[in-house]
Motif scaffolding. Sequence first.
Motif, PDB file in Angstrom:
ATOM      1  N   ARG A  53      19.622  47.936  65.043  1.00 20.38           N
ATOM      2  CA  ARG A  53      20.940  47.311  65.224  1.00 20.38           C
ATOM      3  C   ARG A  53      21.974  47.975  64.316  1.00 20.38           C
ATOM      4  NH1 ARG A  53      18.029  42.373  66.104  1.00 20.38           N
ATOM      5  NH2 ARG A  53      18.218  41.707  63.939  1.00 20.38           N
ATOM      6  N   THR A 112      22.956  51.260  65.860  1.00 18.05           N
ATOM      7  CA  THR A 112      23.922  51.061  66.961  1.00 18.05           C
ATOM      8  C   THR A 112      25.324  50.838  66.407  1.00 18.05           C
ATOM      9  OG1 THR A 112      22.192  50.064  68.314  1.00 18.05           O
ATOM     10  CG2 THR A 112      24.462  49.623  68.971  1.00 18.05           C
ATOM     11  N   PHE A 113      25.410  50.027  65.350  1.00 15.87           N
ATOM     12  CA  PHE A 113      26.710  49.714  64.749  1.00 15.87           C
ATOM     13  C   PHE A 113      27.397  50.963  64.205  1.00 15.87           C
ATOM     14  CE2 PHE A 113      29.150  48.729  60.900  1.00 15.87           C
ATOM     15  CZ  PHE A 113      30.111  47.892  61.433  1.00 15.87           C
ATOM     16  N   ASN A 131      29.283  53.642  66.289  1.00 14.35           N
ATOM     17  CA  ASN A 131      30.687  53.410  66.649  1.00 14.35           C
ATOM     18  C   ASN A 131      31.637  54.149  65.719  1.00 14.35           C
ATOM     19  OD1 ASN A 131      30.488  51.500  68.900  1.00 14.35           O
ATOM     20  ND2 ASN A 131      29.536  50.150  67.415  1.00 14.35           N
ATOM     21  N   LEU A 182      26.724  45.690  55.722  1.00 20.50           N
ATOM     22  CA  LEU A 182      25.837  45.502  56.870  1.00 20.50           C
ATOM     23  C   LEU A 182      24.499  46.211  56.659  1.00 20.50           C
ATOM     24  CD1 LEU A 182      28.418  45.766  59.768  1.00 20.50           C
ATOM     25  CD2 LEU A 182      27.164  43.747  59.081  1.00 20.50           C
ATOM     26  N   SER A 201      32.867  42.973  62.734  1.00 20.15           N
ATOM     27  CA  SER A 201      31.624  43.100  61.971  1.00 20.15           C
ATOM     28  C   SER A 201      30.423  42.537  62.707  1.00 20.15           C
ATOM     29  CB  SER A 201      31.765  42.384  60.627  1.00 20.15           C
ATOM     30  OG  SER A 201      32.139  41.034  60.828  1.00 20.15           O
ATOM     31  N   TYR A 237      26.083  46.043  72.197  1.00 20.38           N
ATOM     32  CA  TYR A 237      26.790  45.130  71.283  1.00 20.38           C
ATOM     33  C   TYR A 237      28.294  45.217  71.527  1.00 20.38           C
ATOM     34  CZ  TYR A 237      22.362  44.813  68.808  1.00 20.38           C
ATOM     35  OH  TYR A 237      21.045  44.602  68.487  1.00 20.38           O
ATOM     36  N   LYS A 288      34.180  46.306  70.312  1.00 25.04           N
ATOM     37  CA  LYS A 288      32.863  46.760  69.863  1.00 25.04           C
ATOM     38  C   LYS A 288      32.776  46.762  68.341  1.00 25.04           C
ATOM     39  CE  LYS A 288      34.194  51.637  70.243  1.00 25.04           C
ATOM     40  NZ  LYS A 288      33.857  52.931  70.879  1.00 25.04           N
ATOM     41  N   LEU A 289      31.543  46.844  67.847  1.00 20.39           N
ATOM     42  CA  LEU A 289      31.300  46.847  66.407  1.00 20.39           C
ATOM     43  C   LEU A 289      32.049  47.976  65.722  1.00 20.39           C
ATOM     44  CD1 LEU A 289      27.437  46.223  66.417  1.00 20.39           C
ATOM     45  CD2 LEU A 289      29.149  44.680  65.498  1.00 20.39           C
ATOM     46  N   GLY A 290      32.640  47.642  64.575  1.00 21.72           N
ATOM     47  CA  GLY A 290      33.326  48.660  63.788  1.00 21.72           C
ATOM     48  C   GLY A 290      34.755  48.934  64.197  1.00 21.72           C
TER      49      GLY A 290
END
Length: 715
Positions: free
Chosen positions: A486, A489-490, A493, A528, A635, A671, A683-685
């Motif tokens: 995870r 993936t974050f 970005n 994170l 976040s 995500y 999206k994340l970030g």
Amino acid sequence: MSNTFEKRKKVIYDFICDDFYVPMKFKEIAMILQVPKEQRDELRAVLEALEQEGKIFVSKKGKYAKGQAKRLTGTFQSHQRGFGFVIREGEDEDVFISEDNINGAFQGDEVEFVITKEKDSQTGRRTEGKIVRILSHGTTRVVGMYEKCKNFGFVRPDNQRLLSDIYIPAGKEKGAVSGHKVVVELTSYGSENMKPEGYVVEIIGHINDPGTDIMSIVKSFDLPVEFPEKVMNQAERVGKDVSDADMAGRKDLRDWQMVTIDGEDAKDLDDAVSLTKKGDNYKLGVHIADVTNYVQERSALDREALKRGTSVYLVNKVIPMLPQKLSNGVCSLNEGENRLALSCIMTVNPKGEVIDHEIAETVIKVDRRMSYTSVAKILEEHDENEIAKYEELVPMFELMKELSHILREHRKKRGSIDFDFPESKMVLDENGRPIDIKPYDRNVATKIIEDFMLLANETVAEEYFWRELPFLYRTHDTPDEDKMKRLSTFINNFGYHIHVGNEVRPKEVQKLLGKVEGTPEEALISRLALRSMKQAKYTPENSGHFGLAAKYYTHFTSPIRRYPDLQIHRIIKENIRGRMNDKRIEHYEKILPEVAVQSSMLERRAEEAERETVKLKKVEYMQERIGEEFEGVISGITKWGAYVELPNTIEGLVHVTNMRDDHYEYWEEQYELIGEHTRNVYKLGQSVKVRVLDVDKLNRTIDFEFCDEDEEYDS
């Protein structure tokens, strides 16, 4: 229970266990077994009994199937949405319990359960279970707000995991009125048709009174505030000045130049440092208050310290592990005072390796009580006034800076992870209201102390590992693979990558933090990455420390505020004095597993209480800023919305119901939240602009909404 009933249970169980049986509903079972309608209630009772025993289970579709005979135990954690989880000691993953399978369990209950569905890593479905028996109730007292009705009252629990109000019969409210925060002793845990019941045992204060909010959190975590009279009396008796008899037989280091370096407001000074250089090598002394000299094993002080486990640092209050008579008095390494210590004296080569060391009982006298700010002024700002004030110590400070850099580089080479991001500090007014949030300073002086304490902790741990004596270690396991995926993936970005193979290495995380250093997203990614790690804990076995990339690690340096440090000081001193015989070894082997589990549990309790007080004050801070706009970063992404973190570490939720420009679908694989019509993506970030919509003090949550970038505002 009759023999007939038991026989029928066996018949039904054998039927369901037959190899040719396929899961079927109640009516189908009754038809196949040709059970008359007038006997079907008994059939249902038989099935329920088998289900209670964990021999069979019922699916969501009402089909009966063979159950897992193996019964497991754990602690039930309810969720405000109705479902819950069972936490198993020593297991990384919790077991999901649907609302239908809770079987009357209450938050914190010790339960017996069976697995109904195993984890499926391909679909991402987690392990599911069903509670079959409540072994003991973990929650006996509840904190909440009292509300009076005509001839009774009820309490709304602060803890959102407690899903029902508590009924308070007339005369059991102890004089509480509407708006009072109270502590309730439970007398009944309720049922499907009845609320839990209890009586008020303590009135904390009115909800609007200063301090009531923090004290409610203290009480809800059952943190002991006052020391028992017996403990205070004992602290008074033992907390006398250091005598000649106390110093006898100890290594006398009172002529060594040494200082304490702490925050300006610190009162319990449990570590002092000294440093000299001979040739190319450094002689570093880490001198720790000898608290065990005053807190004897099994004494009232010791039992109370074990019960507390740790000092708790709330936003405006410290709940100490030991009475102030000791923690701020004879156990505090105060300037110019004779003090008893346990010293780890290390010879460190230019590569940062400890080539020799000694652990000894000592007597010391600190030359100056320094603050992080003063040392930073000398070493970073080269402040002339500060340099003149501490002229005789400046060469030692320069040497400390030099060695600190060497130690940090040495740790970096082996892969140690340094989470260098700002933690927030709440600034409160005299009524406890938050007026500012600012980052804690992490300067050259804080790094010096951190580096020296880490080295002492590693050195002590390694020696006692090879001595093969009972000991307490501070261990940190390899992160969970799913959490690291995870994180991967974050960070994608932002254009970053982390290698996630069969087992992630600390070097990979360290490289990532090196890449993000100095970027706007540094604080967020660091935080994170930290959340992706497992929790460190205390164990009697040494399994290493992932985050520090250390083979051996313990907590040796804070016996005033951490019980494990106090415990290992006893072991070290008994070993130094030649008293570690077979009987004492057997004693420690017996008690240390329980001390480790309890200390880890109490540490988590303290951390949660600290977090909750910070969350509360953050909500209060944003309550004054409803309608204001802020820049932030996404976040977290869930099906119910996007979490946005602001630069001051405050986090809030943009709920999907507040995304009014479109209907947003949650794409779990990426995500992402994607607009059905506009194809707009969150999206994340992602950097976003948000407006504060509302806050909820009870739930300690903050609601944001996204600002339309094209929206025009009146000037």
